[in-house]
Design a protein around this motif. Structure first.
Motif, PDB file in Angstrom:
ATOM      1  N   TYR A  27       0.783  -1.416  -0.099  1.00 16.71           N
ATOM      2  CA  TYR A  27      -0.277   0.016  -0.360  1.00 16.71           C
ATOM      3  C   TYR A  27       0.549   1.218   0.017  1.00 16.71           C
ATOM      4  CZ  TYR A  27       0.342   0.851   5.302  1.00 16.71           C
ATOM      5  OH  TYR A  27       0.669   0.953   5.883  1.00 16.71           O
TER       6      TYR A  27
ATOM      7  N   TYR B  27      -0.422  -4.522   7.612  1.00 14.61           N
ATOM      8  CA  TYR B  27      -0.830  -3.424   8.770  1.00 14.61           C
ATOM      9  C   TYR B  27      -0.622  -3.837   9.807  1.00 14.61           C
ATOM     10  CZ  TYR B  27      -3.801  -1.403   5.266  1.00 14.61           C
ATOM     11  OH  TYR B  27      -4.493  -0.873   3.584  1.00 14.61           O
TER      12      TYR B  27
ATOM     13  N   SER C  91      -2.532   2.776   8.550  1.00 16.41           N
ATOM     14  CA  SER C  91      -2.475   1.960   8.985  1.00 16.41           C
ATOM     15  C   SER C  91      -3.301   0.971   9.613  1.00 16.41           C
ATOM     16  CB  SER C  91      -1.284   1.175   9.521  1.00 16.41           C
ATOM     17  OG  SER C  91      -0.913   1.581   9.964  1.00 16.41           O
TER      18      SER C  91
ATOM     19  N   ASN D 231      -6.870   1.290   9.126  1.00 14.63           N
ATOM     20  CA  ASN D 231      -7.273  -0.059   8.617  1.00 14.63           C
ATOM     21  C   ASN D 231      -7.486  -1.569   9.463  1.00 14.63           C
ATOM     22  OD1 ASN D 231      -7.857  -0.433   5.222  1.00 14.63           O
ATOM     23  ND2 ASN D 231      -6.530   1.424   5.236  1.00 14.63           N
TER      24      ASN D 231
ATOM     25  N   ASP E 225     -11.471  -1.197  10.590  1.00 15.33           N
ATOM     26  CA  ASP E 225     -11.727  -1.400   9.753  1.00 15.33           C
ATOM     27  C   ASP E 225     -11.975  -2.586   8.699  1.00 15.33           C
ATOM     28  OD1 ASP E 225     -12.284   0.708   9.539  1.00 15.33           O
ATOM     29  OD2 ASP E 225     -12.222   1.444   8.500  1.00 15.33           O
ATOM     30  N   GLU E 226     -10.454  -4.347   8.733  1.00 16.49           N
ATOM     31  CA  GLU E 226     -10.914  -4.845   8.475  1.00 16.49           C
ATOM     32  C   GLU E 226     -11.649  -6.116   9.257  1.00 16.49           C
ATOM     33  OE1 GLU E 226      -6.882  -7.331   7.498  1.00 16.49           O
ATOM     34  OE2 GLU E 226      -6.236  -6.654   9.405  1.00 16.49           O
TER      35      GLU E 226
END
Length: 326
Positions: free
Chosen positions: A94, A302, A312, A315, A318-319
């Motif tokens: 990323y 991350y 990071s 995410n 969120d993941e």
């Protein structure tokens, strides 16, 4: 008559001379407006940043920036701040744009290229735990600031680090805005995790071997911040985690099993075969996590490589919000 003409001539000459003097004074360099003066003052303002390893004196808005920590790098990128030097060898996908030749490769995460860094004459260097032993030498080259996350107080440490970047680069408002978004996601996740009443275990898989992490550890954010109860509160806190076996996982029988696959960092795409083999064996298949489809493979880029950054950390929350079955 000649006298009148002489007087008139002298009057005209005086007028021309006066106009010329006025024009000359206007052609001098204009004084700065208050706004311009304030801007210039801010550019040259010297600030002192205190951090875990000492303190750094530097000017605000440094231009020649060297970054080792990928969480700091993704944060600077999010804030629209240019950098000049990065450790390119392990850059996560990323952040792949930083592999471009326009960025100086300053060595690996564990082995800085001091010669290259010195030649760059940087204004500031950002480091974290992997470069801690090189701090003294790097600090001789340029003001070096440690912005690693203290996992025993993850969000406080992370927030302080981001606000430090905001102060250095005059991005205080933008940092506050990004932090508000992250805190909102974490609040949602924490509420769901707490309400579920279920427990969890997080493990790192490295070459087929398992290491478990609990509260206050490298991956303790799962419990301390995201709100998942730890299936084992007595896991040894260390950088490399507590070595465990499939029997241990089966015995603890977690509701959720989170997996960080270090093999992904070694170039494998998706979940590596070694991780699948180590995790999804006959013993682990008897756990609630496996039976209910709650073995979640986290993005190691991350969780393992960066973490502690505006991108990071967002995410990481969120993941789990997206992938978990409540």
């Amino acid at each position: 008559m000649n006298k009148k003409i002489l007087v008139l001539f002298m009057a005209v000459l005086l007028a021309v001379f006066t106009a010329a003097c006025g024009s000359g004074s206007n052609s001098a360099a204009p004084s700065q407006t208050p706004e311009a003066s304030n801007g210039a003052a801010k550019e040259s303002e010297e600030i002192t940043i205190k951090h875990k390893l000492g303190e750094a004196k530097l000017k605000k808005n440094p231009q020649n920036v060297v970054v080792f920590d990928y969480g700091v790098l993704d944060s600077l990128d999010k804030l629209g701040i240019e950098v000049k030097g990065v450790a390119q060898s392990s850059i996560p996908p990323y952040l792949e744009k930083f592999k471009d030749a326009k960025y100086t490769n300053i060595g690996s995460l564990k082995e800085p290229d001091f010669e290259k860094i010195n030649a760059m004459k940087p204004d500031v260097i950002f480091i974290s735990g992997r470069q801690q032993d090189a701090y003294e030498e790097l600090n001789k080259i340029a003001p070096t600031i440690f912005l690693g996350v203290d996992t025993t107080k993850y969000m406080e440490s992370f927030t302080e680090n981001m606000k430090t970047l905001g102060t250095i680069f005059g991005k205080e408002a933008q940092v506050d805005e990004e932090l508000a978004k992250i805190n909102d996601s974490i609040k949602q996740l924490n509420e769901k995790a707490t309400a579920s009443g279920k427990n969890a275990l997080i493990v790192l898989v490295n070459e087929g071997k398992l290491s478990a992490y609990g509260p206050g550890s490298r991956f303790g954010i799962l419990h301390d911040v995201f709100g998942f109860a730890a299936v084992d509160k007595n896991i040894e806190v260390s950088t490399h985690g507590q070595s465990v076996s499939a029997e241990y996982v089966a015995e603890k029988d977690p509701d959720y099993l989170f997996v960080v696959d270090r093999g992904v960092i070694s170039g494998n795409q998706g979940v590596s075969a070694a991780a699948k083999e180590a995790v999804e064996n006959d013993l682990v298949k008897n756990t609630k996590a496996f039976k209910n489809g709650n073995i979640i493979y986290l993005d190691a880029n991350y969780w393992y490589l960066s973490g502690g950054g505006l991108v990071s950390t967002a995410n990481m929350a969120d993941e789990i919000l997206k992938d978990i079955k409540w």
